[in-house]
Scaffold this motif. Structure first.
Motif, PDB file in Angstrom:
ATOM      1  N   ARG A   1       7.486  15.015 -13.061  1.00  0.00           N
ATOM      2  CA  ARG A   1       7.114  15.982 -14.084  1.00  0.00           C
ATOM      3  C   ARG A   1       7.114  17.410 -13.539  1.00  0.00           C
ATOM      4  NH1 ARG A   1       2.470  14.616 -18.350  1.00  0.00           N
ATOM      5  NH2 ARG A   1       4.195  13.239 -18.940  1.00  0.00           N
ATOM      6  N   ALA A   2       6.734  17.563 -12.256  1.00  0.00           N
ATOM      7  CA  ALA A   2       6.627  18.905 -11.681  1.00  0.00           C
ATOM      8  C   ALA A   2       7.959  19.440 -11.168  1.00  0.00           C
ATOM      9  CB  ALA A   2       5.608  18.899 -10.538  1.00  0.00           C
ATOM     10  N   ALA A   3       8.811  18.573 -10.615  1.00  0.00           N
ATOM     11  CA  ALA A   3      10.014  19.055  -9.930  1.00  0.00           C
ATOM     12  C   ALA A   3      11.306  18.398 -10.379  1.00  0.00           C
ATOM     13  CB  ALA A   3       9.847  18.864  -8.417  1.00  0.00           C
ATOM     14  N   GLY A   4      11.250  17.466 -11.327  1.00  0.00           N
ATOM     15  CA  GLY A   4      12.465  16.798 -11.757  1.00  0.00           C
ATOM     16  C   GLY A   4      12.854  15.676 -10.801  1.00  0.00           C
ATOM     17  N   PHE A   5      14.063  15.143 -10.979  1.00  0.00           N
ATOM     18  CA  PHE A   5      14.507  14.006 -10.187  1.00  0.00           C
ATOM     19  C   PHE A   5      14.982  14.382  -8.789  1.00  0.00           C
ATOM     20  CE2 PHE A   5      14.875  12.188 -14.458  1.00  0.00           C
ATOM     21  CZ  PHE A   5      14.340  10.919 -14.253  1.00  0.00           C
ATOM     22  N   ASN A   6      15.483  15.583  -8.595  1.00  0.00           N
ATOM     23  CA  ASN A   6      16.161  15.912  -7.350  1.00  0.00           C
ATOM     24  C   ASN A   6      15.234  15.932  -6.133  1.00  0.00           C
ATOM     25  OD1 ASN A   6      18.572  16.158  -8.756  1.00  0.00           O
ATOM     26  ND2 ASN A   6      18.311  18.350  -9.108  1.00  0.00           N
TER      27      ASN A   6
ATOM     28  N   LEU B   1       0.817  -1.213   0.000  1.00  0.00           N
ATOM     29  CA  LEU B   1       0.000   0.000   0.000  1.00  0.00           C
ATOM     30  C   LEU B   1       0.846   1.256   0.000  1.00  0.00           C
ATOM     31  CD1 LEU B   1      -2.909  -0.947   2.451  1.00  0.00           C
ATOM     32  CD2 LEU B   1      -2.910  -0.930  -0.043  1.00  0.00           C
ATOM     33  N   LEU B   2       1.861   1.306   0.850  1.00  0.00           N
ATOM     34  CA  LEU B   2       2.691   2.511   0.920  1.00  0.00           C
ATOM     35  C   LEU B   2       3.570   2.668  -0.318  1.00  0.00           C
ATOM     36  CD1 LEU B   2       2.729   4.620   3.231  1.00  0.00           C
ATOM     37  CD2 LEU B   2       1.629   2.474   3.830  1.00  0.00           C
ATOM     38  N   SER B   3       4.054   1.564  -0.837  1.00  0.00           N
ATOM     39  CA  SER B   3       4.826   1.661  -2.072  1.00  0.00           C
ATOM     40  C   SER B   3       3.936   2.103  -3.227  1.00  0.00           C
ATOM     41  CB  SER B   3       5.497   0.320  -2.397  1.00  0.00           C
ATOM     42  OG  SER B   3       4.532  -0.703  -2.583  1.00  0.00           O
ATOM     43  N   GLY B   4       2.641   1.708  -3.174  1.00  0.00           N
ATOM     44  CA  GLY B   4       1.702   2.142  -4.201  1.00  0.00           C
ATOM     45  C   GLY B   4       1.445   3.634  -4.152  1.00  0.00           C
ATOM     46  N   VAL B   5       1.258   4.155  -2.955  1.00  0.00           N
ATOM     47  CA  VAL B   5       1.058   5.605  -2.803  1.00  0.00           C
ATOM     48  C   VAL B   5       2.281   6.354  -3.311  1.00  0.00           C
ATOM     49  CG1 VAL B   5       0.742   7.462  -1.133  1.00  0.00           C
ATOM     50  CG2 VAL B   5      -0.542   5.327  -0.871  1.00  0.00           C
ATOM     51  N   ALA B   6       3.472   5.842  -2.980  1.00  0.00           N
ATOM     52  CA  ALA B   6       4.702   6.496  -3.428  1.00  0.00           C
ATOM     53  C   ALA B   6       4.841   6.422  -4.944  1.00  0.00           C
ATOM     54  CB  ALA B   6       5.907   5.865  -2.749  1.00  0.00           C
ATOM     55  N   SER B   7       4.570   5.227  -5.508  1.00  0.00           N
ATOM     56  CA  SER B   7       4.709   5.052  -6.950  1.00  0.00           C
ATOM     57  C   SER B   7       3.743   5.942  -7.717  1.00  0.00           C
ATOM     58  CB  SER B   7       4.465   3.582  -7.321  1.00  0.00           C
ATOM     59  OG  SER B   7       5.423   2.742  -6.721  1.00  0.00           O
ATOM     60  N   LEU B   8       2.536   6.097  -7.172  1.00  0.00           N
ATOM     61  CA  LEU B   8       1.541   6.930  -7.838  1.00  0.00           C
ATOM     62  C   LEU B   8       1.976   8.391  -7.891  1.00  0.00           C
ATOM     63  CD1 LEU B   8      -1.276   7.088  -9.114  1.00  0.00           C
ATOM     64  CD2 LEU B   8      -2.212   7.443  -6.814  1.00  0.00           C
ATOM     65  N   SER B   9       2.686   8.823  -6.863  1.00  0.00           N
ATOM     66  CA  SER B   9       3.083  10.230  -6.795  1.00  0.00           C
ATOM     67  C   SER B   9       4.368  10.531  -7.553  1.00  0.00           C
ATOM     68  CB  SER B   9       3.256  10.647  -5.326  1.00  0.00           C
ATOM     69  OG  SER B   9       4.286   9.896  -4.707  1.00  0.00           O
ATOM     70  N   THR B  10       5.173   9.503  -7.842  1.00  0.00           N
ATOM     71  CA  THR B  10       6.480   9.770  -8.457  1.00  0.00           C
ATOM     72  C   THR B  10       6.357  10.384  -9.842  1.00  0.00           C
ATOM     73  OG1 THR B  10       6.536   7.449  -9.186  1.00  0.00           O
ATOM     74  CG2 THR B  10       7.766   8.017  -7.190  1.00  0.00           C
TER      75      THR B  10
END
Length: 467
Positions: free
Chosen positions: A190-195, A176-185
């Motif tokens: 796209r909004a802030a780059g990799f850093n 579940l937590l990895s899913g929330v993280a993956s969804l936001s990545t």
């Protein structure tokens, strides 16, 4: 006063790791694209990146092979240190406590996140990622962390059903937590780059480390081993001797039937992990490949949807454990893995790739059930040694699977990218065959296994030095 809740540690670790993990392959892919093609990575125009021509030497396929081989090198350099540290640390926890198996992997993850941030921010040589992966593996890895956490839970739970559900709960919070993280990545990227995702992951890892050090209680009280007393040899050799002795005694002190049953369960778990992780490890590259050509947003959605499997597997275990034997539950989970991976091999559209998650809804069930079955076979003083072996085999099979399937995908991507998934699906027949042998010998619910467990209580107990 401290807490005996290890689930928050796993949940935060999963969130912080998967905030970065989906970005690793994408970052490597973009850097390799720029180095190989000498052009800027086409973020918006998917068709220019994938193309529709059939030329096997197209830049797209060259980058695909280079990215999979880079992943192979990274895994190979980190595999051996991580395996050795996992085996030694988790076995050592029987004598010196479980927290060391949790703290050190968190430190390693923090080192990796900081290194990745530095490489991304300063545009350093891409192969420094391999070096940072190697350094972080010296602190253990996810296998070390989970091995310690599962041994921690085994210390707290006397009831077999409660132990199974709590171990399944750990797998569920990971999903579940990895899913929330993956969804936001995808949106984060796209909004802030990799850093910024790397910065966020680093701060979360620091908070998790503070919780373990200052809040989480220890379940194992330190005790000296008379068989390895100072007068028996140099003090610096005693910890290593203790570790080797604990793992050796896991099998040496058991009866023939128990050892056979435990070996079959360990092999079943190993081959299940190999097939499942091997197949899933190439999914991101497959999604980047033609004809899917997914963007970072779609990859995030796909990763998040995949984590529903952890929730449905937990619900499945909760329901099935009331009316089915553990062996049957594992069989159902293996069929789920097999059918899902076979479907991936033929997924050529975005809709079908999303629908792949349906047959895999119960794919995580075998892992916690097999861990609980093995935990029930050994005594309480052997839990650390057992989960050291389990974590070692899980890390070994995962890393070998990643290396094998990375090489296989690089070799077959030009003529049939789905071949790796068909192979992984077919390999699920091996744990099924081993599980059939477990049924033949005597399932853990039967009278024979109960006799084994009763017999094992007559072997070294918690007051003796041979844990």
């Amino acid at each position: 006063m401290g807490l005996y809740l290890v689930e928050p540690v796993v949940a935060i670790y999963a969130f912080a790791s998967f905030l970065v993990y989906p970005l690793v392959q994408q970052y490597v892919y973009r850097r390799l694209w720029e180095e190989i093609t000498n052009t800027t990575y086409p973020v918006e125009d998917q068709s220019s990146r994938c193309g529709n021509n059939s030329n096997h030497s197209s830049p797209h396929e060259v980058v695909q092979r280079a990215a999979s081989l880079f992943s192979l090198y990274s895994e190979l350099f980190s595999m051996i240190p991580s395996l050795v540290v996992t085996l030694l640390l988790v076995a050592y926890s029987d004598h010196r406590g479980r927290k060391i198996t949790i703290v050190l992997p968190l430190v390693g993850s923090l080192v990796y996140a900081v290194s990745f941030l530095a490489i991304s921010f300063f545009q350093l040589n891409l192969y420094l990622l391999v070096v940072s992966n190697f350094v972080s593996s010296l602190f253990g890895g996810v296998g070390t962390l989970l091995g310690g956490c599962f041994a921690y839970i085994a210390d707290l739970c006397e009831d077999s059903k409660q132990r199974t559900l709590r171990m399944a709960g750990v797998d569920m919070v990971i999903g579940l937590l990895s899913g929330v993280a993956s969804l936001s990545t995808g949106y984060f990227l796209r909004a802030a780059g990799f850093n910024w995702p790397f910065v966020t992951s680093t701060l979360i890892q620091c908070a998790n480390l503070l919780y373990v050090v200052f809040v989480l209680e220890e379940t194992v009280k330190r005790r000296e081993d008379p068989l390895l007393a100072p007068e028996d040899g140099p003090s610096h050799r005693r910890p290593v001797l203790r570790l080797v002795y604990g793992v050796y005694l896991l099998f040496a002190a058991g009866g023939r039937r128990r050892n056979t049953l435990l070996t079959l369960l360990l092999l079943t778990f190993t081959f299940y992990t190999f097939a499942n992780m091997g197949g899933l490890s190439m999914v991101t590259l497959y999604e980047l490949n033609a004809p899917l050509c997914w963007s970072e947003i779609l990859i995030g959605y796909g990763s998040a949807l995949s984590t529903v499997v952890f929730l449905t597997s937990f619900v499945g275990i909760t329901l099935f454990s009331r009316c089915l034997r553990n062996v049957t539950i594992v069989f159902i989970g293996l069929v789920s893995v097999m059918s899902g991976l076979a479907m991936v091999a033929f997924a050529k559209t975005t809709l079908l790739m999303f629908l792949v998650r349906i047959p895999m809804l119960l794919a995580i069930m075998p892992a916690p059930v097999l861990r609980s079955m093995m935990s029930k076979v050994v005594t309480k003083s052997e839990q650390g040694a057992l989960f050291a072996c389990v974590a070692f085999l899980e890390s070994l099979s995962s890393n070998v699977a990643f290396a094998v399937f990375s090489s296989l995908y690089a070799a077959t991507v030009a003529w049939y990218p789905g071949f790796s998934f068909l192979l992984a699906s077919g390999l699920c027949l091996l744990p099924m065959a081993l599980l059939s042998a477990v049924v033949f010998i005597g399932p853990e619910e039967g009278k024979e296994a109960e006799a084994i467990l009763t017999q094992e209580e007559s072997y070294p107990d918690d007051d003796e030095p041979c844990a």
